[in-house]
Write a protein that holds these residues in place. Structure first.
Motif, PDB file in Angstrom:
ATOM      1  N   THR A   1       3.553  -8.149   0.483  1.00 24.30           N
ATOM      2  CA  THR A   1       2.199  -8.697   0.602  1.00 24.30           C
ATOM      3  C   THR A   1       1.626  -8.646   2.018  1.00 24.30           C
ATOM      4  OG1 THR A   1       3.101 -10.932   0.912  1.00 24.30           O
ATOM      5  CG2 THR A   1       2.582 -10.250  -1.341  1.00 24.30           C
TER       6      THR A   1
ATOM      7  N   PRO B   1       1.413  -3.554   3.663  1.00 29.50           N
ATOM      8  CA  PRO B   1       0.019  -3.105   3.756  1.00 29.50           C
ATOM      9  C   PRO B   1      -0.571  -3.166   5.168  1.00 29.50           C
ATOM     10  CG  PRO B   1       0.329  -4.745   2.001  1.00 29.50           C
ATOM     11  CD  PRO B   1       1.567  -4.763   2.843  1.00 29.50           C
TER      12      PRO B   1
ATOM     13  N   LEU C   1      -3.626  -0.503   6.370  1.00 27.10           N
ATOM     14  CA  LEU C   1      -4.935  -1.117   6.153  1.00 27.10           C
ATOM     15  C   LEU C   1      -5.617  -1.500   7.464  1.00 27.10           C
ATOM     16  CD1 LEU C   1      -4.451  -3.281   2.937  1.00 27.10           C
ATOM     17  CD2 LEU C   1      -5.303  -0.947   3.190  1.00 27.10           C
TER      18      LEU C   1
ATOM     19  N   ALA D   1      -0.717  -0.207  -0.796  1.00 27.17           N
ATOM     20  CA  ALA D   1      -1.825  -0.545   0.094  1.00 27.17           C
ATOM     21  C   ALA D   1      -3.094   0.208  -0.270  1.00 27.17           C
ATOM     22  CB  ALA D   1      -1.436  -0.258   1.548  1.00 27.17           C
TER      23      ALA D   1
ATOM     24  N   ALA E   1      -4.511  -0.870  -3.800  1.00 30.54           N
ATOM     25  CA  ALA E   1      -5.037  -2.239  -3.713  1.00 30.54           C
ATOM     26  C   ALA E   1      -6.349  -2.275  -2.934  1.00 30.54           C
ATOM     27  CB  ALA E   1      -4.000  -3.157  -3.056  1.00 30.54           C
ATOM     28  N   ALA E   2      -6.431  -1.473  -1.873  1.00 36.46           N
ATOM     29  CA  ALA E   2      -7.661  -1.432  -1.085  1.00 36.46           C
ATOM     30  C   ALA E   2      -8.812  -0.845  -1.897  1.00 36.46           C
ATOM     31  CB  ALA E   2      -7.436  -0.615   0.182  1.00 36.46           C
TER      32      ALA E   2
ATOM     33  N   LEU F   1      -9.617  -3.773  -4.610  1.00 41.76           N
ATOM     34  CA  LEU F   1     -10.100  -5.065  -4.122  1.00 41.76           C
ATOM     35  C   LEU F   1     -10.855  -4.979  -2.799  1.00 41.76           C
ATOM     36  CD1 LEU F   1      -6.827  -7.097  -4.809  1.00 41.76           C
ATOM     37  CD2 LEU F   1      -8.869  -7.001  -6.261  1.00 41.76           C
TER      38      LEU F   1
ATOM     39  N   GLY G   1     -10.059  -3.276   1.354  1.00 39.00           N
ATOM     40  CA  GLY G   1      -9.016  -3.446   2.355  1.00 39.00           C
ATOM     41  C   GLY G   1      -9.049  -4.806   3.020  1.00 39.00           C
TER      42      GLY G   1
ATOM     43  N   THR H   1     -10.106  -7.647   1.795  1.00 37.76           N
ATOM     44  CA  THR H   1      -9.619  -8.687   0.873  1.00 37.76           C
ATOM     45  C   THR H   1      -8.105  -8.706   0.824  1.00 37.76           C
ATOM     46  OG1 THR H   1     -11.616  -8.470  -0.480  1.00 37.76           O
ATOM     47  CG2 THR H   1      -9.703  -9.509  -1.511  1.00 37.76           C
ATOM     48  N   VAL H   2      -7.489  -7.516   0.801  1.00 35.39           N
ATOM     49  CA  VAL H   2      -6.024  -7.446   0.763  1.00 35.39           C
ATOM     50  C   VAL H   2      -5.438  -8.035   2.049  1.00 35.39           C
ATOM     51  CG1 VAL H   2      -4.040  -5.902   0.620  1.00 35.39           C
ATOM     52  CG2 VAL H   2      -6.069  -5.443  -0.759  1.00 35.39           C
TER      53      VAL H   2
ATOM     54  N   ALA I   1      -5.673 -11.811   1.936  1.00 30.20           N
ATOM     55  CA  ALA I   1      -4.627 -12.339   1.049  1.00 30.20           C
ATOM     56  C   ALA I   1      -3.268 -12.306   1.742  1.00 30.20           C
ATOM     57  CB  ALA I   1      -4.587 -11.524  -0.249  1.00 30.20           C
ATOM     58  N   GLY I   2      -3.031 -11.268   2.560  1.00 30.97           N
ATOM     59  CA  GLY I   2      -1.776 -11.201   3.308  1.00 30.97           C
ATOM     60  C   GLY I   2      -1.640 -12.343   4.287  1.00 30.97           C
TER      61      GLY I   2
END
Length: 432
Positions: free
Chosen positions: A238, A242, A246, A366, A369-370, A373, A375, A377-378, A381-382
């Motif tokens: 998580t 990434p 990212l 990564a 997910a980018a 959602l 980049g 946002t990811v 969240a991290g």
């Protein structure tokens, strides 16, 4: 006549420690240049975060998959010779990578293949680090603190140097310099005069399978260790996985490789500060203190994810680096002092494999997910997941209550290591 190898020195100014310190610092300088060079080079050729993540994942997958076998080799063979050989292999691979980028003929699968070979070489090298530190320094926490500081300063200088080389030449120039750092590391290791290995690893033993099984039993027997690794797997998926692709994809296209280098240099400066803090502060419960410090690591991904100004991103990276640097020293010292030397390389290999096993998953996810959602946002969240990870570490009694010891225990429990008192403003009586 060749001088007899000296025992681990009480002072961290000894010749052996200075050479090992230099080897780790120069190799880390090259490693710190690699992400920026890869990111800039692949982005220049039209690739995105997915390609960057794939190349980094190829290295990490092979490292995590091979490091367990590397631990067995280190416990059976000449550890220093294996480490030198691994460095020389990486001199060749990085020289080839430099040729590809300088020649302008870059194919993604070739870059991934080179990353895989580097991962195998790193898997052969890494287990020996844990076993070598107690052989070059009696003050294990002090040695780890200084090495972490040097590696962190390399993280400070590496991205900035890589940015200058990319701007002045091309990413290929960075890879050529990286090959040179591995050559210097191999030379420093070759000059070491290590004392006899007290672990008795040259004694007759069973086959490789038996060694693997013994290492696994020793690993499972330490709840504090496997619990940390389980939590760290979540961190790798998580946060750590990434983060490089990212942050590169968010910063480089809009602000340039130079800004990306500055932000990563701030991360390195913070990590150096964390190592220096670990030189002065000797907590009784090392992993508890490290987990608290780890809370600061949420600020780097959060700052980039929030799109803050460059100065704010650098500040967040510096605080994150401080927490990660302090945690790294506490964790490395716990492993090297709580585990008998007879199985230290194998247990270190298992913990490295477990720590890294999920990182390629995070790197590979990564890009998708980018796209799904975003980049930023990811990354946000991290940042939140860092807090979850720190709280999870503190929530396990075996982790938060583990007491520091002054020396590794002997195999079979023949002696008990002394517990270290908490000390502030002291380097434990050792000269640094």
């Amino acid at each position: 006549m060749t001088p007899a190898p000296a025992p681990p020195a009480a002072s961290l100014r000894s010749r052996n420690f200075a050479l090992f310190f230099a080897a780790r610092a120069v190799a880390k300088l090259g490693d710190a240049m690699l992400p920026l060079a890869l990111s800039a080079g692949l982005l220049q050729r039209g690739h995105g975060p997915g390609a960057i993540g794939a190349v980094l994942a190829s290295l990490t997958v092979c490292l995590a998959g091979f490091v367990v076998f590397g631990g067995v080799f280190c416990d059976r063979l000449d550890t220093r010779a294996l480490m030198i050989g691994a460095d020389l292999v990486r001199v060749v691979t990085q020289a080839v990578l430099a040729g590809l980028f300088l020649g302008g003929h870059v194919v993604l699968w070739q870059v991934c293949a080179i990353g895989a070979v580097n991962g195998i070489a790193a898997g052969l090298f890494q287990p020996g680090v844990a076993g070598t530190i107690p052989r070059v320094a009696a003050d294990v926490q002090g040695a780890n603190g200084l090495i972490r500081t040097a590696e962190s300063l390399a993280l400070l200088l590496g991205p900035a140097l890589a940015g200058l080389l990319v701007a002045a030449f091309s990413p290929g120039g960075v890879f050529a310099a990286h090959a040179g750092t591995y050559a210097l590391s191999a030379l420093c290791l070759a000059l070491l005069r290590l004392p006899p290995d007290a672990s008795g690893r040259r004694a007759a033993r069973g086959g490789y399978r038996a060694d693997l099984a013994e290492g696994w039993r020793e690993f499972r027997a330490r709840q504090w260790m496997w619990a940390v690794i389980l939590v760290w797997m979540v961190y790798m998926i998580t946060v750590a996985g990434p983060q490089v692709p990212l942050t590169a994809a968010e910063i480089i296209p809009s602000r340039g490789a130079g800004v990306y280098g500055l932000v990563n240099s701030a991360l390195g400066a913070g990590t150096a500060l964390g190592g220096l803090c670990a030189l002065r502060y000797r907590p009784v419960r090392q992993l508890r203190a490290g987990a608290v410090a780890l809370l600061g690591c949420c600020l780097f991904p959060a700052a980039v994810g929030a799109g803050l100004p460059t100065g704010s991103m650098m500040a967040g990276a510096a605080v994150s680096g401080t927490g990660l640097g302090f945690w790294g020293v506490m964790w490395a010292t716990s492993v090297q002092t709580q585990v008998p030397g007879t199985v230290l390389n194998r247990i270190h290999a298992y913990e490295v494999a477990g720590s890294l096993a999920m990182m390629p998953v995070g790197q590979a996810l990564a890009g998708p997910a980018a796209q799904l959602l975003g980049g930023r946002t990811v990354l946000l969240a991290g940042g939140a997941m860092v807090i979850v990870v720190s709280c999870a570490l503190l929530g396990v009694p075996a982790i938060r209550d583990l007491r520091a010891v002054s020396a590794p225990p002997r195999a079979g429990g023949g002696t008990k290591a002394r517990h270290e008192p908490a000390r502030r403003g002291t380097s434990g009586g050792k000269s640094t």
